[in-house]
Design a protein around this motif. Sequence first.
Motif, short mmCIF file in Angstrom:
data_model
loop_
_atom_site.label_atom_id
_atom_site.label_comp_id
_atom_site.label_asym_id
_atom_site.label_seq_id
_atom_site.Cartn_x
_atom_site.Cartn_y
_atom_site.Cartn_z
N SER A 46 15.84 18.41 -20.01
CA SER A 46 16.31 17.09 -19.60
C SER A 46 16.14 16.91 -18.09
N PHE A 47 16.48 17.97 -17.33
CA PHE A 47 16.36 17.93 -15.88
C PHE A 47 14.90 17.77 -15.46
N MET A 48 14.02 18.53 -16.12
CA MET A 48 12.60 18.43 -15.81
C MET A 48 12.06 17.04 -16.14
N GLY A 49 12.58 16.48 -17.23
CA GLY A 49 12.17 15.14 -17.62
C GLY A 49 12.52 14.11 -16.56
N GLU A 50 13.74 14.26 -15.99
CA GLU A 50 14.18 13.33 -14.95
C GLU A 50 13.27 13.44 -13.72
N ILE A 51 12.94 14.70 -13.35
CA ILE A 51 12.08 14.90 -12.19
C ILE A 51 10.69 14.33 -12.43
N ARG A 52 10.17 14.58 -13.64
CA ARG A 52 8.84 14.08 -13.96
C ARG A 52 8.81 12.55 -13.94
N ASP A 53 9.86 11.95 -14.53
CA ASP A 53 9.92 10.48 -14.56
C ASP A 53 10.00 9.92 -13.14
N SER A 54 10.78 10.62 -12.29
CA SER A 54 10.93 10.16 -10.91
C SER A 54 9.61 10.28 -10.16
N ALA A 55 8.93 11.40 -10.38
CA ALA A 55 7.63 11.60 -9.71
C ALA A 55 6.61 10.58 -10.17
N ASP A 56 6.59 10.30 -11.46
CA ASP A 56 5.65 9.31 -12.00
C ASP A 56 5.92 7.94 -11.41
N SER A 57 7.22 7.64 -11.23
CA SER A 57 7.58 6.34 -10.68
C SER A 57 7.10 6.20 -9.24
N VAL A 58 7.29 7.27 -8.45
CA VAL A 58 6.84 7.24 -7.04
C VAL A 58 5.32 7.13 -6.97
N ARG A 59 4.64 7.91 -7.83
CA ARG A 59 3.18 7.90 -7.83
C ARG A 59 2.64 6.51 -8.18
N THR A 60 3.30 5.86 -9.12
CA THR A 60 2.87 4.52 -9.54
C THR A 60 2.98 3.53 -8.39
N GLU A 61 4.12 3.63 -7.68
CA GLU A 61 4.33 2.71 -6.55
C GLU A 61 3.29 2.95 -5.47
N THR A 62 2.96 4.23 -5.24
CA THR A 62 2.00 4.57 -4.19
C THR A 62 0.59 4.11 -4.54
N GLU A 63 0.26 4.19 -5.81
CA GLU A 63 -1.11 3.91 -6.23
C GLU A 63 -1.37 2.44 -6.59
N LYS A 64 -0.38 1.58 -6.36
CA LYS A 64 -0.60 0.17 -6.66
C LYS A 64 -1.71 -0.39 -5.77
N PRO A 65 -2.67 -1.17 -6.32
CA PRO A 65 -3.76 -1.74 -5.49
C PRO A 65 -3.23 -2.73 -4.46
N GLN A 66 -3.74 -2.65 -3.23
CA GLN A 66 -3.31 -3.56 -2.17
C GLN A 66 -4.02 -4.91 -2.32
N VAL A 67 -3.31 -5.99 -2.18
CA VAL A 67 -3.89 -7.33 -2.28
C VAL A 67 -4.45 -7.72 -0.91
N ARG A 68 -5.76 -7.83 -0.86
CA ARG A 68 -6.40 -8.17 0.40
C ARG A 68 -6.28 -9.67 0.67
N GLY A 69 -6.26 -9.94 1.91
CA GLY A 69 -6.19 -11.36 2.31
C GLY A 69 -7.46 -12.12 1.99
N SER A 70 -7.38 -13.39 1.80
CA SER A 70 -8.55 -14.21 1.47
C SER A 70 -9.48 -14.35 2.71
N ARG A 71 -10.76 -14.42 2.42
CA ARG A 71 -11.71 -14.60 3.54
C ARG A 71 -11.76 -16.04 3.97
N TYR A 72 -11.11 -16.89 3.21
CA TYR A 72 -11.04 -18.30 3.59
C TYR A 72 -9.72 -18.54 4.25
N ARG A 73 -9.72 -18.85 5.42
CA ARG A 73 -8.46 -19.01 6.16
C ARG A 73 -8.23 -20.48 6.43
#
Length: 377
Positions: A350-377
């Motif tokens: 159960s403890f390992m599951g919590e750690i794994r879930d927490s790590a997966d959550s952090v990794r997901t947040e880190t790996e989210k694609p960045q939204v680039r600004g439009s070239r039309y200003r």
Amino acid sequence: MASIKQREDGVWRARYRDEVGKEHARHFALRRDAQRWLDEVAAAVVTGQYVDPKAGRITWDEWTREWMERQSWAMGTHEAAAVAVQSVPWREGQISSVKSSHVQAWVAGESKRGLAASTIKTRLNYIQMSFRAAVADRVIATNPALGVKAPRSRRAEAAMRILTAEEVREALDAADEFRGFVEVCVFAGLRLGEAAGLQLRDVNFLGRSITVARQVQGSTIKAARIVAPKYESERTVYVPDELMTSLAAHVTRAQVTAPDEQLFVTPLGRLWNRNNAAGEWRRVRKDARLPDEVTLHTLRHTFASNLIAQGCDVVTVQRALGHSTPSITLNVYSHLWPSAEDKTRSATASFMGEIRDSADSVRTETEKPQVRGSRYR
């Protein structure tokens, strides 16, 4: 007072008087043998082991009859003790003539006859109790059953049979009018006698509970009678709505109306007892195609197993079953509770599951694609 005198025929007569003034005498060819006997008597008196030599002439049957009459036992206990003391081969012999080897041979004989180790152990317990009482009453000097052991019983996890949900369903379908009796055994954990002793007033339909306030003792129709439950077995068992609904239907169908009316009776209106209830269960077992090792008491084991599987602690199970102490419950069902290894493994997983879930959550947040600004200003 003791003395040794030689008679005219050359035989030595040794005699003494006991604590109540009764004279005892024996004759010997040699003086030293007479003196040795008196020394043994004196030693027995000093150590508190002296008994009247004639006291042990009482037969085993005579002694056990007197001993059992003095006991304040419940009828079921008295019946069990009677079966035990009457199963030995030295019934007509003097109690003082029984040796330890005789008791051990009896144990071996009972085992060869196919009796269960637990049954032999119970019978040996009554034999030992009777001999201990004889020693206490100074009928015999020593207990010949002391140290005699019964055969080893099978380990609980190997010997105990627990029914599956499918097997319980098959048994209920085959029970017919005996269904209510089976249900209170498997869903409320009642013993055979407790189920047979239930009255309408014992069922609280609104409170969803069953009170165990009496039981039926006796193995036959003639001997069966309603008595108080086993020591400290009076209890209230809390049961689900489904069991209450089923019992309500049984009450309506069987036209049970008076509070002191038996909830379950035979088709002829008699009390269920150990013999006829077991006989009816054999019919159910056969129709349900269950193995012969499955008894009515197996239903109680199944009830306890389910409580433990659902996470109930030992005290909760003890109270539901009507055991006098938690140690009795543990002695019978300890193998059904998760072991320390199981708990350690589960907790760590159960403890390992919590750690794994927490790590997966952090990794997901880190790996989210960045939204680039439009070239039309």
